[in-house]
Design a protein around this motif. Structure first.
Motif, PDB file in Angstrom:
ATOM      1  N   ARG A 145       0.834  -1.197   0.000  1.00 37.25           N
ATOM      2  CA  ARG A 145       0.000   0.000   0.000  1.00 37.25           C
ATOM      3  C   ARG A 145       0.877   1.258   0.000  1.00 37.25           C
ATOM      4  NH1 ARG A 145      -5.139   0.183   0.951  1.00 37.25           N
ATOM      5  NH2 ARG A 145      -5.211  -1.762   2.124  1.00 37.25           N
ATOM      6  N   HIS A 146       2.150   1.084   0.337  1.00 36.55           N
ATOM      7  CA  HIS A 146       3.089   2.203   0.456  1.00 36.55           C
ATOM      8  C   HIS A 146       4.314   1.940  -0.432  1.00 36.55           C
ATOM      9  CE1 HIS A 146       0.621   3.310   3.862  1.00 36.55           C
ATOM     10  NE2 HIS A 146       0.753   2.067   4.294  1.00 36.55           N
ATOM     11  N   PRO A 147       4.191   2.142  -1.737  1.00 37.59           N
ATOM     12  CA  PRO A 147       5.305   1.854  -2.640  1.00 37.59           C
ATOM     13  C   PRO A 147       6.605   2.559  -2.275  1.00 37.59           C
ATOM     14  CG  PRO A 147       3.304   2.181  -3.892  1.00 37.59           C
ATOM     15  CD  PRO A 147       2.991   2.549  -2.469  1.00 37.59           C
ATOM     16  N   ASP A 148       6.519   3.761  -1.690  1.00 30.44           N
ATOM     17  CA  ASP A 148       7.737   4.467  -1.297  1.00 30.44           C
ATOM     18  C   ASP A 148       8.504   3.681  -0.231  1.00 30.44           C
ATOM     19  OD1 ASP A 148       5.385   5.120   0.223  1.00 30.44           O
ATOM     20  OD2 ASP A 148       6.538   6.665   1.268  1.00 30.44           O
ATOM     21  N   ALA A 188      13.287  -3.172  -1.851  1.00 31.68           N
ATOM     22  CA  ALA A 188      12.542  -4.278  -2.438  1.00 31.68           C
ATOM     23  C   ALA A 188      12.057  -3.932  -3.842  1.00 31.68           C
ATOM     24  CB  ALA A 188      11.347  -4.635  -1.556  1.00 31.68           C
ATOM     25  N   MET A 189      12.207  -2.657  -4.227  1.00 27.75           N
ATOM     26  CA  MET A 189      11.717  -2.223  -5.527  1.00 27.75           C
ATOM     27  C   MET A 189      12.439  -0.939  -5.911  1.00 27.75           C
ATOM     28  SD  MET A 189       7.715  -1.748  -6.561  1.00 27.75           S
ATOM     29  CE  MET A 189       7.445  -3.508  -6.424  1.00 27.75           C
ATOM     30  N   THR A 190      12.607  -0.752  -7.209  1.00 21.89           N
ATOM     31  CA  THR A 190      13.226   0.483  -7.685  1.00 21.89           C
ATOM     32  C   THR A 190      12.222   1.627  -7.643  1.00 21.89           C
ATOM     33  OG1 THR A 190      12.604   0.163  -9.998  1.00 21.89           O
ATOM     34  CG2 THR A 190      14.706  -0.830  -9.272  1.00 21.89           C
ATOM     35  N   GLN A 191      12.737   2.835  -7.668  1.00 20.42           N
ATOM     36  CA  GLN A 191      11.878   4.020  -7.660  1.00 20.42           C
ATOM     37  C   GLN A 191      10.962   4.028  -8.883  1.00 20.42           C
ATOM     38  OE1 GLN A 191      11.690   6.463  -5.173  1.00 20.42           O
ATOM     39  NE2 GLN A 191       9.882   6.985  -6.332  1.00 20.42           N
ATOM     40  N   ASP A 192      11.469   3.630 -10.033  1.00 21.81           N
ATOM     41  CA  ASP A 192      10.655   3.621 -11.254  1.00 21.81           C
ATOM     42  C   ASP A 192       9.473   2.669 -11.134  1.00 21.81           C
ATOM     43  OD1 ASP A 192      12.352   5.476 -12.410  1.00 21.81           O
ATOM     44  OD2 ASP A 192      13.486   3.972 -13.540  1.00 21.81           O
ATOM     45  N   LEU A 193       9.721   1.470 -10.605  1.00 19.73           N
ATOM     46  CA  LEU A 193       8.638   0.503 -10.451  1.00 19.73           C
ATOM     47  C   LEU A 193       7.647   0.954  -9.386  1.00 19.73           C
ATOM     48  CD1 LEU A 193      10.576  -2.881 -10.737  1.00 19.73           C
ATOM     49  CD2 LEU A 193       9.310  -1.651 -12.516  1.00 19.73           C
ATOM     50  N   ALA A 194       8.147   1.527  -8.314  1.00 24.34           N
ATOM     51  CA  ALA A 194       7.262   2.039  -7.269  1.00 24.34           C
ATOM     52  C   ALA A 194       6.370   3.146  -7.825  1.00 24.34           C
ATOM     53  CB  ALA A 194       8.081   2.539  -6.089  1.00 24.34           C
ATOM     54  N   ALA A 195       6.884   3.949  -8.725  1.00 20.90           N
ATOM     55  CA  ALA A 195       6.080   5.021  -9.328  1.00 20.90           C
ATOM     56  C   ALA A 195       4.916   4.440 -10.129  1.00 20.90           C
ATOM     57  CB  ALA A 195       6.956   5.903 -10.216  1.00 20.90           C
ATOM     58  N   VAL A 196       5.143   3.323 -10.789  1.00 25.56           N
ATOM     59  CA  VAL A 196       4.060   2.672 -11.539  1.00 25.56           C
ATOM     60  C   VAL A 196       3.002   2.154 -10.560  1.00 25.56           C
ATOM     61  CG1 VAL A 196       3.463   0.798 -13.126  1.00 25.56           C
ATOM     62  CG2 VAL A 196       5.569   2.097 -13.479  1.00 25.56           C
ATOM     63  N   LEU A 197       3.436   1.546  -9.444  1.00 26.24           N
ATOM     64  CA  LEU A 197       2.475   1.097  -8.435  1.00 26.24           C
ATOM     65  C   LEU A 197       1.695   2.277  -7.867  1.00 26.24           C
ATOM     66  CD1 LEU A 197       4.222  -1.691  -6.307  1.00 26.24           C
ATOM     67  CD2 LEU A 197       2.522  -1.948  -8.119  1.00 26.24           C
ATOM     68  N   GLN A 198       2.367   3.396  -7.660  1.00 26.33           N
ATOM     69  CA  GLN A 198       1.679   4.590  -7.150  1.00 26.33           C
ATOM     70  C   GLN A 198       0.632   5.077  -8.146  1.00 26.33           C
ATOM     71  OE1 GLN A 198       5.203   6.881  -6.269  1.00 26.33           O
ATOM     72  NE2 GLN A 198       4.995   6.505  -4.074  1.00 26.33           N
ATOM     73  N   ARG A 199       0.929   4.972  -9.428  1.00 28.13           N
ATOM     74  CA  ARG A 199      -0.042   5.367 -10.453  1.00 28.13           C
ATOM     75  C   ARG A 199      -1.275   4.469 -10.399  1.00 28.13           C
ATOM     76  NH1 ARG A 199       3.036   5.348 -15.213  1.00 28.13           N
ATOM     77  NH2 ARG A 199       2.389   3.236 -15.707  1.00 28.13           N
ATOM     78  N   ILE A 200      -1.042   3.169 -10.240  1.00 30.55           N
ATOM     79  CA  ILE A 200      -2.170   2.229 -10.113  1.00 30.55           C
ATOM     80  C   ILE A 200      -2.986   2.579  -8.870  1.00 30.55           C
ATOM     81  CG2 ILE A 200      -2.813  -0.183  -9.741  1.00 30.55           C
ATOM     82  CD1 ILE A 200      -0.197  -0.926 -11.285  1.00 30.55           C
ATOM     83  N   GLN A 201      -2.276   2.772  -7.779  1.00 31.26           N
ATOM     84  CA  GLN A 201      -2.925   3.077  -6.509  1.00 31.26           C
ATOM     85  C   GLN A 201      -3.752   4.356  -6.595  1.00 31.26           C
ATOM     86  OE1 GLN A 201      -0.429   4.493  -3.272  1.00 31.26           O
ATOM     87  NE2 GLN A 201      -1.401   2.961  -1.932  1.00 31.26           N
TER      88      GLN A 201
END
Length: 138
Positions: free
Chosen positions: A109-112, A119-132
């Protein structure tokens, strides 16, 4: 000295052959999954390596293998499937996978925080944040 050379020559050839496996994460995880087809970790990590290379359909297939091996109970693979689906322009399916990942592990729930935990790169976390962000709209 001759005996040592007889031993080192074949070992050197084996070493050179194996170096290609360790040349990058994609090759490493492809080799690992080929040798351990029941490893959900290998399938999951292969999926992330494929996403990094832009091979989203192949990544999705790898995540599906990881999920099949775990009975759909691996949050990291669900998050990876969400990323691949988002990159494949399948937003509804991406949202469903993301929601399942969050249900299994609140950390998603907290990609950051995934980035902070490495556990994840900033780029991938940004995509999860977009979905969220699509899911929390009124």
């Amino acid at each position: 000295v001759f005996g040592l050379c007889l031993v080192l020559l074949p070992l050197s050839a084996l070493n050179l052959r194996r170096q290609t496996v360790f040349s990058n994460s994609l090759e490493l995880w492809r080799d690992t999954l080929a040798k351990s087809p029941r490893s959900d970790t290998a399938a999951n990590n292969l999926g992330y390596a494929l996403i990094e290379k832009g091979e989203n359909q192949s990544a999705l297939e790898a995540f599906q293998v990881a999920l099949q091996l775990t009975g759909g109970q691996k949050a990291n693979a669900l998050a990876g499937a969400a990323l691949a689906m988002e990159n494949l322009h399948r937003p509804r399916e991406a949202e469903q996978c993301y929601q399942k990942a969050v249900a299994l592990d609140e950390l998603y729930r907290h990609p950051d925080q995934l980035v902070e935990a490495m556990a994840m790169t900033q780029d991938l976390a940004a995509v999860l944040q977009r979905i969220q962000s699509r899911l929390v709209r009124p």
